[in-house]
Design a protein around this motif. Structure first.
Motif, PDB file in Angstrom:
ATOM      1  N   VAL B 290       0.705  -1.706  -0.047  1.00 43.76           N
ATOM      2  CA  VAL B 290       0.128   0.391  -0.582  1.00 43.76           C
ATOM      3  C   VAL B 290       0.738   1.190   0.121  1.00 43.76           C
ATOM      4  O   VAL B 290       0.952   2.340  -0.488  1.00 43.76           O
ATOM      5  N   THR B 291       1.573   1.240   0.952  1.00 39.82           N
ATOM      6  CA  THR B 291       2.877   2.477   0.544  1.00 39.82           C
ATOM      7  C   THR B 291       4.079   1.906   2.464  1.00 39.82           C
ATOM      8  O   THR B 291       4.182   1.461   2.262  1.00 39.82           O
ATOM      9  N   ASN B 292       4.516   2.505   2.177  1.00 37.56           N
ATOM     10  CA  ASN B 292       5.989   3.171   2.942  1.00 37.56           C
ATOM     11  C   ASN B 292       5.241   3.231   4.654  1.00 37.56           C
ATOM     12  O   ASN B 292       4.420   4.587   3.909  1.00 37.56           O
ATOM     13  N   GLN B 293       6.394   3.020   4.800  1.00 35.12           N
ATOM     14  CA  GLN B 293       6.325   4.317   6.502  1.00 35.12           C
ATOM     15  C   GLN B 293       7.084   4.306   7.424  1.00 35.12           C
ATOM     16  O   GLN B 293       8.141   3.129   6.733  1.00 35.12           O
ATOM     17  N   ALA B 294       7.937   5.170   8.225  1.00 35.60           N
ATOM     18  CA  ALA B 294       8.803   6.023   9.216  1.00 35.60           C
ATOM     19  C   ALA B 294       8.892   5.342  10.115  1.00 35.60           C
ATOM     20  O   ALA B 294       7.917   5.100  10.376  1.00 35.60           O
ATOM     21  N   CYS B 295       9.755   5.260  11.118  1.00 35.64           N
ATOM     22  CA  CYS B 295       9.670   4.794  12.466  1.00 35.64           C
ATOM     23  C   CYS B 295       9.763   6.734  12.596  1.00 35.64           C
ATOM     24  O   CYS B 295       9.976   7.125  11.822  1.00 35.64           O
ATOM     25  N   CYS B 298      12.960   9.240  11.398  1.00 35.12           N
ATOM     26  CA  CYS B 298      13.944   8.668  10.320  1.00 35.12           C
ATOM     27  C   CYS B 298      13.135   9.032   8.485  1.00 35.12           C
ATOM     28  O   CYS B 298      11.861   8.823   8.297  1.00 35.12           O
ATOM     29  N   THR B 299      14.335   9.601   8.325  1.00 32.86           N
ATOM     30  CA  THR B 299      13.633  10.700   6.566  1.00 32.86           C
ATOM     31  C   THR B 299      14.689   9.133   5.675  1.00 32.86           C
ATOM     32  O   THR B 299      14.395   9.260   4.711  1.00 32.86           O
ATOM     33  N   ALA B 301      12.119   6.080   6.204  1.00 32.21           N
ATOM     34  CA  ALA B 301      11.478   5.377   6.158  1.00 32.21           C
ATOM     35  C   ALA B 301      11.125   3.216   4.964  1.00 32.21           C
ATOM     36  O   ALA B 301      10.493   3.896   3.629  1.00 32.21           O
ATOM     37  N   ILE B 305       3.601  -1.169   4.477  1.00 34.29           N
ATOM     38  CA  ILE B 305       2.396  -1.649   4.862  1.00 34.29           C
ATOM     39  C   ILE B 305       1.714  -2.094   3.839  1.00 34.29           C
ATOM     40  O   ILE B 305       1.489  -1.736   2.648  1.00 34.29           O
ATOM     41  N   ALA B 324      -4.886  -2.146   6.506  1.00 29.60           N
ATOM     42  CA  ALA B 324      -3.442  -2.069   5.577  1.00 29.60           C
ATOM     43  C   ALA B 324      -2.558  -2.430   7.785  1.00 29.60           C
ATOM     44  O   ALA B 324      -3.460  -2.322   7.861  1.00 29.60           O
TER      45      ALA B 324
END
Lengths: 158, 617
Positions: B290-295, B298-299, B301, B305, B324
């Motif tokens: 679906v998408t990416n995600q950062a903690c 975090c730049t 990512a 997801i 998701a």
């Protein structure tokens, strides 16, 4: 030229660099709890959405304030809280339709985005361009350019 | 500065929570997180302690850069003596919990003893108290997080907890925070469960404010973020493809352990990697990714997801898995997939969700299933025992056995022991693909020589995150070395291990090191903490931490014989059958003595007096 914060939620990764930058700029500490911009993480769709004050032209908060603690910064157009005048009555937090002005119990005053005097720390810190600070009259320019590209630059169908 | 300067000490037997000042002398010498938490553990816990007894302690530790604007500065480490290995266990996690805890004004929390009944620790800035968790016992990680937030009427609370696996003593149970970020390895979740500790819920509003030189720090973090953004791996590859970008790369060089390391290339690799996640499914026309995600902070990512095919057999009548959710990383996709010959991407995502939901390590779980399937193929384990036919390639078997394991049912209770104990029980210890009892991750040490030495000498047992020489041997970071060549690898492994310990201890993510070296960490540490953190000093601290961990293991009874790889990986008989490494096996016997020498250890693998003195141990 007046500039505004422009948000493209599709680009947000949820890193919270914007929240830290906001808190650091205003309080000198990395505290997402003190940020005036908040990122909302909608787990079931995977969407992350930053949200903050859009600086309404006819600002509900400004009109509601009984002591005229909220004024317009002529340079940036931001609606700015004067902390020495604010009495912490919270009427502005009720008046704002968007929830972007909030009370701070530690100071007894309200806080909201003031565009950092014209150089918003959140936009500067955002690593993906999800938050940008751009010409108020042309926030749609990026999207227009995308569609114009589609209209004019694609190979013509046979 | 940038340490909060305070720690929490919780005695679960007595039910007390106390604040004490951080030992600043140790903080200076061991930085934080992994290094500093381990220093506390080795000083306070007898190395021979039973990991699941009340005498073991378990520590959640942040680093000085945790909760700051340093990129990836959101990590925390869980440190204890591990039940899977009996060695030092030290697993770190991203998400948001670590930063929240630091922003509440604490560097770490030490738990000792054992509670008589289930409890959770609630921290809200200065307030820290144990609360009853009877209503949470038996709940999953996901349920626990939701119930705690509702109970507190505070959606901004962050939770680090165990699911049923940790409660049931699965020896590879994980501690999970923010739904799908995990301190995954070595069974830290089982230690948490053994103490009747269900969760730590935190709300931190104070922030991290005592940066030594804020101006220098902000300039250093900004410059370092630019390095990440401009690097091909951290700036482009990881955000777009995640760690799953590795699946095809590692398969091509013949280093993808397949069917319990019987082979080194998987014909189904293309079905379970990054490209497959981003390709519309035939069944419903949608992509899994679906998408990416950062903690936090975090730049890069790299997080995934994902969303499953709602019609997949694993989630029929299970609506809770349809939204998701945390997606497949490379190690999990390999362990649940290639290690078992399974190429059903949807099934892998389902099991990945189960691992997060109930808190288990997908690497050890998947690798253990690999051993189970091999034993099944040999006729030693049967359908009657397992409750299902389990040949290599069966997605149904992996999914069913995952459900049995996380719920503590049937043969799942045996899988819960991990592959070392399970294969020994059935008379084939040589089939456990592990070192010090912990299963190897997704890189074959026959085709990549250095990583084999890194596995064999890892202080927490088989693991890629203690010295990721893949960076050099495969990706050419910082310099390319030949994966098939064992020469020079002892020194390479040592350098990676030491630098990694420094990064882990600062509170940053090791993925930054695809782009950063100690030269990028140093100015950030100097800005935040002190001028003394030069490149040389950070390398020395990393080496000090490595030796401290090693000495704990030595005291726990580990010897040179435990710095080993299974015969399948080190013998002519087990050599790679296909690919560029055809005919190769790991040359550990050659590398190990040279590694000891490079480390300043005696021939038995013990730090010499001179080494101890040089490192101020």
């Amino acid at each position: 030229m007046q500039k505004v914060l422009h948000i493209n939620a599709d680009k947000c990764t949820g890193c919270l660099q914007c929240e830290m930058a906001c808190a650091f700029d205003n309080y000198g500490t990395f505290a997402t709890a003190k940020s005036r911009i908040k990122v909302f993480d909608f787990h079931h769709t995977g969407k992350k959405v930053p949200y903050t004050c859009t600086q309404c032209d006819e600002a509900w908060c400004l009109h509601a304030c009984p002591v005229e603690a909220i004024t317009v910064d002529k340079l940036t157009g931001a609606k700015v809280v004067n902390e020495t005048t604010c009495v912490g009555c919270k009427v502005c937090t009720i008046a704002c339709p968007f929830g972007t002005i909030n009370y701070v119990q530690e100071t007894g005053k309200v806080q909201k985005c003031d565009l950092c005097g014209g150089e918003p720390a959140c936009a500067d810190a955002c690593p993906t361009g999800a938050i940008t600070f751009i010409d108020a009259n042309w926030t749609g320019l990026g999207k227009m350019a995308q569609w114009a590209d589609k209209l004019g630059n694609q190979p013509t169908a046979a | 500065m940038s340490w909060a300067g305070k720690i929490l000490r919780v005695n679960l037997t007595a039910g007390t929570v106390k604040s004490e000042p951080l030992n600043m002398e140790w903080a200076q010498a061991y930085i934080g997180s992994r290094g500093l938490g381990t220093k506390y553990l080795v000083e306070e816990v007898d190395a021979t302690v039973d990991p699941l007894s009340a005498d073991n302690k378990i520590i959640w530790a942040t680093g000085p850069l945790t909760g700051t604007m340093a990129s990836t500065g959101g990590r925390y480490t869980v440190i204890t003596k591990g039940p899977l290995t009996g060695a030092i266990a030290c697993s770190n996690s991203g998400g948001y919990w670590g930063a929240e805890f630091k922003m509440a004004g604490w560097d770490m929390v030490i738990f000792e003893g054992k509670s008589a009944k289930p409890v959770f620790l609630y921290v809200n800035d200065d307030l820290a108290e144990l609360r009853d968790a009877s209503h949470l016992w038996g709940k999953s990680v996901w349920e626990t997080e939701e119930i705690i937030k509702k109970g507190l009427q505070d959606p901004l609370t962050r939770v680090s907890s165990i699911g049923k696996a940790g409660e049931n003593g699965v020896l590879f149970a994980a501690v999970v925070n923010d739904l799908h970020r995990a301190a995954g390895r070595s069974g830290v979740g089982a230690v948490m469960g053994s103490k009747n500790l269900k969760a730590i819920a935190v709300r931190g509003t104070k922030g991290v404010g005592n940066i030594r030189d804020p101006k220098a720090f902000m300039a250093a973090t900004k410059a370092a973020k630019k390095v990440l953004a401009e690097n091909g791996v951290t700036g482009t590859g990881l955000p777009a493809m995640g760690t799953q970008v590795l699946m095809s790369v590692i398969n091509e060089i013949g280093a993808l352990p397949t069917r319990n390391h019987q082979e080194v290339q998987f014909e189904g690799a293309k079905d379970i990697g990054a490209e497959a996640m981003a390709t519309p499914r035939k069944t419903d026309g949608k992509k899994q990714l679906v998408t990416n995600q950062a903690c936090f902070g975090c730049t890069i990512a790299c997080g995934r997801i994902s969303k499953m095919d709602e019609g997949h057999f694993t989630i029929e009548n299970k609506p809770q898995y349809r939204g998701a959710n945390g997606g497949l990383e490379y190690e999990a996709a390999w362990a649940l997939g290639a290690a078992n010959g399974v190429n059903d991407l949807e099934a892998l995502q389902y099991v990945n969700m189960l691992c997060n939901e109930e808190g288990i390590d997908p690497i050890t779980f998947g690798a253990t299933i690999g051993a189970v399937m091999e034993l099944y193929g040999m006729g030693i384990l049967t359908k009657e025992q397992l409750g299902i036919e389990a040949p290599f390639g069966s997605a149904r078997a992996v999914a069913f056995l995952a459900e049995e394991t996380v719920n503590g049912r049937g043969f799942g209770k045996e899988i819960a022991m991990g592959s070392k104990r399970l294969t020994a029980k059935y008379g084939h210890p040589e089939l456990s693909m592990s070192s010090k009892g912990q299963e190897f991750p997704a890189y074959d040490s026959r085709a990549i020589q250095g990583i084999g030495l890194a596995y064999a000498t890892s202080n927490r047992g088989g693991c890629h995150l203690r010295g990721y020489t893949i960076a050099s041997e495969v990706l050419g970071i910082p310099v390319k070395t030949d994966p098939l060549e064992s020469k020079g690898k002892p020194e390479l492994v040592k350098a990676f291990q030491d630098a990694t310990a420094a990064f882990d201890s600062a509170g940053l993510c090791i993925f930054t090191t695809f782009a950063w070296g100690l030269q990028d960490l140093s100015p950030q540490m100097q800005g935040a903490c002190g001028e003394q953190y030069t490149i040389e000093e950070l390398a020395k601290i990393g080496e000090r931490i490595w030796n401290m961990e090693r000495e704990f293991n030595n005291r726990a009874g580990f010897t040179k014989a435990d710095d080993s790889l299974p015969p399948r990986l080190t013998s002519v008989e087990g050599a790679c059958k296909t690919g560029p490494a055809k005919g190769k096996f790991n040359e550990l016997a050659t590398m190990l003595p040279l590694y000891y020498e490079a480390r300043g250890w005696d021939p038995e693998g013990r730090p010499t007096a001179a080494t101890r003195e040089r490192l101020s141990l």
